[in-house]
Design a protein around this motif. Structure first.
Motif, short mmCIF file in Angstrom:
data_model
loop_
_atom_site.label_atom_id
_atom_site.label_comp_id
_atom_site.label_asym_id
_atom_site.label_seq_id
_atom_site.Cartn_x
_atom_site.Cartn_y
_atom_site.Cartn_z
N LEU A 13 0.83 -1.21 0.00
CA LEU A 13 0.00 0.00 0.00
C LEU A 13 0.87 1.26 0.00
CD1 LEU A 13 -3.00 1.06 0.38
CD2 LEU A 13 -2.36 1.34 2.77
N THR A 14 1.86 1.28 0.88
CA THR A 14 2.73 2.47 0.92
C THR A 14 3.52 2.60 -0.37
OG1 THR A 14 4.25 1.10 2.18
CG2 THR A 14 2.97 2.70 3.42
N ASN A 15 3.90 1.43 -0.87
CA ASN A 15 4.63 1.45 -2.15
C ASN A 15 3.79 2.08 -3.25
OD1 ASN A 15 6.97 0.40 -1.25
ND2 ASN A 15 6.57 -1.71 -1.95
N ARG A 16 2.55 1.63 -3.29
CA ARG A 16 1.65 2.14 -4.33
C ARG A 16 1.45 3.64 -4.17
NH1 ARG A 16 -3.69 -1.36 -4.83
NH2 ARG A 16 -4.02 -0.04 -6.65
N LEU A 17 1.29 4.05 -2.90
CA LEU A 17 1.06 5.47 -2.67
C LEU A 17 2.25 6.30 -3.16
CD1 LEU A 17 -0.68 5.38 0.80
CD2 LEU A 17 -1.62 6.33 -1.31
N PHE A 31 -6.22 2.90 -8.14
CA PHE A 31 -6.24 2.92 -6.69
C PHE A 31 -7.55 3.51 -6.16
CE2 PHE A 31 -5.07 4.81 -2.56
CZ PHE A 31 -4.52 3.71 -1.94
N ILE A 32 -7.93 4.65 -6.77
CA ILE A 32 -9.18 5.29 -6.35
C ILE A 32 -10.36 4.36 -6.60
CG2 ILE A 32 -10.78 7.21 -6.81
CD1 ILE A 32 -8.31 8.95 -7.39
N GLU A 33 -10.35 3.73 -7.74
CA GLU A 33 -11.43 2.81 -8.09
C GLU A 33 -11.57 1.71 -7.05
OE1 GLU A 33 -11.83 0.27 -11.96
OE2 GLU A 33 -11.86 2.41 -12.48
N GLU A 34 -10.41 1.20 -6.62
CA GLU A 34 -10.44 0.13 -5.62
C GLU A 34 -11.05 0.60 -4.32
OE1 GLU A 34 -6.68 -1.84 -4.81
OE2 GLU A 34 -6.34 -1.98 -6.98
N TYR A 35 -10.85 1.89 -4.05
CA TYR A 35 -11.31 2.38 -2.75
C TYR A 35 -12.67 3.07 -2.81
CZ TYR A 35 -7.20 0.98 -0.25
OH TYR A 35 -6.26 0.22 0.36
N ILE A 36 -13.36 2.90 -3.94
CA ILE A 36 -14.68 3.53 -4.04
C ILE A 36 -15.66 3.08 -2.95
CG2 ILE A 36 -16.78 3.45 -5.48
CD1 ILE A 36 -14.97 4.30 -7.83
N SER A 76 4.51 8.96 8.00
CA SER A 76 4.66 9.25 9.43
C SER A 76 3.34 9.59 10.10
CB SER A 76 5.65 10.40 9.61
OG SER A 76 5.15 11.54 8.93
N ARG A 77 2.30 9.84 9.29
CA ARG A 77 1.03 10.24 9.89
C ARG A 77 0.16 9.06 10.31
NH1 ARG A 77 -1.53 15.53 7.04
NH2 ARG A 77 0.37 16.76 6.90
N GLY A 78 0.70 7.88 10.21
CA GLY A 78 -0.09 6.70 10.60
C GLY A 78 -0.79 6.09 9.41
N SER A 79 -1.86 5.35 9.71
CA SER A 79 -2.52 4.56 8.67
C SER A 79 -3.16 5.47 7.62
CB SER A 79 -3.56 3.66 9.32
OG SER A 79 -4.77 3.78 8.65
N PHE A 80 -3.01 5.07 6.36
CA PHE A 80 -3.55 5.87 5.27
C PHE A 80 -5.07 5.92 5.33
CE2 PHE A 80 -5.44 5.84 1.01
CZ PHE A 80 -5.12 7.14 0.64
N ILE A 81 -5.64 4.76 5.66
CA ILE A 81 -7.11 4.67 5.68
C ILE A 81 -7.69 5.68 6.67
CG2 ILE A 81 -9.06 3.15 6.22
CD1 ILE A 81 -7.69 2.50 3.58
N PHE A 83 -6.33 8.30 7.80
CA PHE A 83 -6.06 9.66 7.31
C PHE A 83 -7.06 10.06 6.24
CE2 PHE A 83 -3.79 12.39 4.23
CZ PHE A 83 -3.66 13.52 5.04
N ALA A 84 -7.26 9.14 5.30
CA ALA A 84 -8.19 9.43 4.20
C ALA A 84 -9.60 9.65 4.72
CB ALA A 84 -8.17 8.27 3.20
N GLU A 85 -9.97 8.83 5.69
CA GLU A 85 -11.31 8.95 6.28
C GLU A 85 -11.49 10.34 6.90
OE1 GLU A 85 -12.24 5.75 8.90
OE2 GLU A 85 -14.17 6.63 9.45
N LEU A 86 -10.44 10.76 7.60
CA LEU A 86 -10.49 12.06 8.25
C LEU A 86 -10.66 13.17 7.22
CD1 LEU A 86 -10.05 12.99 11.25
CD2 LEU A 86 -7.78 13.72 10.49
N VAL A 87 -9.87 13.08 6.15
CA VAL A 87 -9.93 14.11 5.10
C VAL A 87 -11.31 14.16 4.48
CG1 VAL A 87 -8.99 14.84 2.88
CG2 VAL A 87 -7.44 13.98 4.65
N ILE A 88 -11.81 12.95 4.10
CA ILE A 88 -13.13 12.91 3.44
C ILE A 88 -14.19 13.49 4.36
CG2 ILE A 88 -14.93 11.38 2.53
CD1 ILE A 88 -12.62 9.45 1.73
N LYS A 89 -14.14 13.08 5.59
CA LYS A 89 -15.17 13.53 6.54
C LYS A 89 -15.17 15.04 6.66
CE LYS A 89 -16.51 9.87 9.66
NZ LYS A 89 -16.38 9.27 10.97
#
Lengths: 251, 413
Positions: A13-17, A31-36, A76-81, A83-89
């Motif tokens: 996951l980090t590699n892909r990012l 990647f976005i498609e996978e996470y729809i 360094s900010r921790g789990s991507f998921i 983080f992403a959830e926080l941003v979306i919210k």
């Protein structure tokens, strides 16, 4: 073992990012498609509403926010998921606050052109008459099903789970719909003209019996004015069971 | 997985959707749901009907588990196995006969009257009491109902260990009982006879409606060739048994804390002497004891018990002199009881005073202490004696008592 697997997954996951950040737009799309599903879930949970297929402003905001999250994410900010959830919210919440329907009336003159269009679009989708008509139509369908002793709840339990079986049921329903004689007989007898169908469509009586309710419901939908549902039937019957993701792409 | 579907109906707990794949699904309700609207939802939004049933099943399982668990604990059989199993049976004969079943914590589980009189001295309160308290209560009850008097004060105690696994100290229980009685009993003195019972005899004794203690005495008497029936045994008071010196009485009597020798002396002069050898032995023993006591060096080593014993011996001697015919004849004795009692008081006192110089005064002290609670008259007398005794260092006493207890036993054997 599972931990090891997890570790590898995380690594990928980090590699892909990193790859995406490096400028791989194809990878980004994938990647976005996978996470729809994740985006839908997050947006839906934030608004506590289901995303409407038309006018899903929240959904596109969610997508944008997710895209933003990819760019801004650092390991360094921790789990991507998370983080992403926080941003979306936060983005969706911002949007909701900005366009709150319950906001006190604002003179239209205050809107700029873009906003005006938005308001217009909103008003258009929230057409009361349209919603009412749909509701009435749906009620009529339910009543007609009742005549056959079928409820929607029955359909949840008894409709065939397997896509092929459903397809077969739809085929039978369409056949009956296109033959006035059979359809009349069905309405009259409140039962499927089993023997004729078996003879003409080469299906087993067992299958007919099992998906009886589903077939009747499908037939009634075809016989109604519910365009959306009819569309569904056509989609399925057309042999192309649309992947949801493809539909999402359309959006 | 992502679904796209049309809301077809909204129920109380969920909404029904028809998806674009012609699936009918239930989804959880959210704000703004309108029939006929097309929505996009994910697997997580599906309404799980079994969510509730799982909860219900858990609840049901918990209830069932709790019931089984509580039933297991409440089940009398298991309950009795865990908490209420009889570890030791203690029988008390005066001649009300009572059996106490006690558990491993030496608490009374059950008080069983063995005969009709036994019913009168027990009460429900006994259950749950510590064994020594219970015995004390029984003795006091017996005293109140005149089963026990100053003269007829023999108590037969037996202990039978029912569970060898528990490793209960029978001797410890008896010692505890004796200690308690000595401390708090309402009587001036008691003759405690201790008999160890056997587990195998419990059934037999129960069958014959005999207390375990009496049954053991009976068995030993029978072994000694004495002719006595169960019926006689039942009717007999322990006092009489003591006077008749039945069975292995003497041997056991020494273990008891109090004055068997007195009974022995009584015996000497009665005409029913059954065991002349033993009697003579005892007399000898007593003599030697007296000699020892008269030696000044020995004074410190003497204990309460010995002193008591001696004082009683003396008393008995006086009784002999004055009433030679009395001993051994129960009926006569009973008639004379009142007179004797009065006489004895004076006798005792005078005897004690005589003996003070010659013997250790501790016996009198003990007597005085024991009497104090009940008999104010005696108390005064006793105290008079005490004054002399108090010269003895008090601190040494407990130790001495132990030593003497042992010493006496060995002497007796």
């Amino acid at each position: 073992m599972a931990r090891l697997f997890n570790f590898l997954k995380k690594d990928s996951l980090t590699n892909r990012l990193e790859k995406i950040k490096g400028g791989d737009s194809k990878e980004r799309e994938k990647f976005i498609e996978e996470y729809i599903p994740f985006i839908i879930k997050t947006v839906s949970n934030t608004t506590n509403r289901y995303i409407e297929s038309e006018n899903s402003e929240e959904y596109s905001i969610g997508l944008e926010a997710f895209n933003e999250a990819i760019d801004k994410y650092e390991a360094s900010r921790g789990s991507f998921i998370a983080f992403a959830e926080l941003v979306i919210k936060s983005r969706v919440t911002d949007y909701l606050r900005k366009t709150s329907k319950y906001m006190v009336a604002i003179p239209i003159s205050q809107y700029d052109e873009e906003q005006e269009q938005q308001v217009e679009a909103q008003l258009k989708t929230e057409d009361f008459t349209e919603a009412f008509a749909l509701k009435a139509e749906m009620k009529a369908l339910e009543d007609r099903l009742k005549a056959f002793d079928i409820t929607f709840a029955d359909l949840v339990h008894e409709a065939p789970k397997h896509a092929d079986t459903r397809l077969n049921g739809i085929r039978i329903a369409k056949y009956i719909a296109s033959h006035a004689g059979l359809k009349d007989e069905l309405y009259r007898k409140k039962a499927l003209p089993g023997s004729k169908i078996v003879k003409e469509l080469d299906v087993t009586l067992k299958m007919l019996k099992r998906s009886r309710k589903f077939i009747i419901a499908t037939l009634l939908i075809l016989d109604s004015n519910l365009d959306l549902l009819k569309n569904y039937i056509d989609e399925v019957e057309g042999g192309v069971v649309h992947g949801v993701q493809r539909m999402c792409d359309k959006d | 997985m992502v679904y796209r579907g049309c809301v077809i109906k909204i129920e109380n707990d969920f909404a029904l959707v028809l998806t674009n794949t012609m699936e009918y699904l239930k989804i959880v309700k959210k704000d703004g749901l309108v029939v006929g609207k097309e929505i996009i939802f994910v697997t997580g939004d599906l309404y799980k009907e079994n969510k509730i049933s799982v909860r219900r099943m858990g609840l049901a399982a918990a209830v069932v588990f709790f019931m089984v668990f509580s039933m297991t604990w409440m089940h009398p059989w298991i309950f009795s196995r865990i908490f209420a199993s009889t570890a030791v049976i203690v029988s008390i004969d005066i001649n009300p006969s009572v059996e106490l079943e006690i558990n491993r914590d030496e608490k009374v589980l059950k008080a069983i009257p063995v005969n009709v009189d036994g019913q009168k001295v027990i009460s429900k309160e006994l259950v749950g009491m510590a064994v020594d308290d219970a015995v004390l209560r029984i003795v006091n009850n017996a005293k109140e109902q005149h089963y026990l008097t100053e003269e007829r004060n023999a108590v037969l105690i037996s202990t039978t260990v029912m569970k060898e696994k528990e490793r209960l100290d029978e001797k410890g229980i008896v010692a505890k009982i004796e200690r308690k009685l000595a401390q708090q009993m309402e009587l001036g003195q008691l003759h405690i006879v201790y008999v160890a019972g056997k587990k195998e005899d419990v059934q037999e004794a129960r069958k014959r409606h005999l207390s375990l203690g009496k049954y053991e005495v009976y068995k030993k008497a029978e072994a000694n060739g004495e002719k006595i029936t169960i019926e006689q045994m039942k009717a007999m008071k322990v006092q009489q048994m003591m006077e008749k010196r039945m069975g292995p009485w003497e041997v056991k009597a020494i273990k008891a804390r109090e004055d068997k020798p007195a009974a022995g002396e009584d015996r000497e002069h009665s005409q029913k002497v059954k065991d002349p050898k033993k009697e003579s032995e005892k007399v000898e023993m007593q003599k030697t004891e007296k000699q020892k006591k008269s030696q000044p060096g020995n004074l410190g080593g003497e204990n309460k018990d010995e002193g008591k014993e001696q004082s009683k011996n003396n008393k008995a001697l006086v009784e002999k002199q004055q009433n030679p015919v009395k001993k051994g004849e129960g009926d006569e004795k009973e008639k004379q009881e009142k007179k004797e009692r009065q006489q004895e008081k004076f006798e005792k006192k005078s005897e004690m005073e005589k003996n003070i110089k010659e013997k250790t005064p501790q016996g009198e002290l003990k007597r005085g202490e024991a009497d104090r609670g009940k008999h104010p008259e005696k108390e005064e007398r006793g105290r008079g004696d005490e004054k002399d005794e108090e010269k003895d260092p008090m601190g040494e006493r407990p130790q001495r008592e132990k030593e003497n207890g042992r010493g006496e036993k060995s002497k007796g054997n």
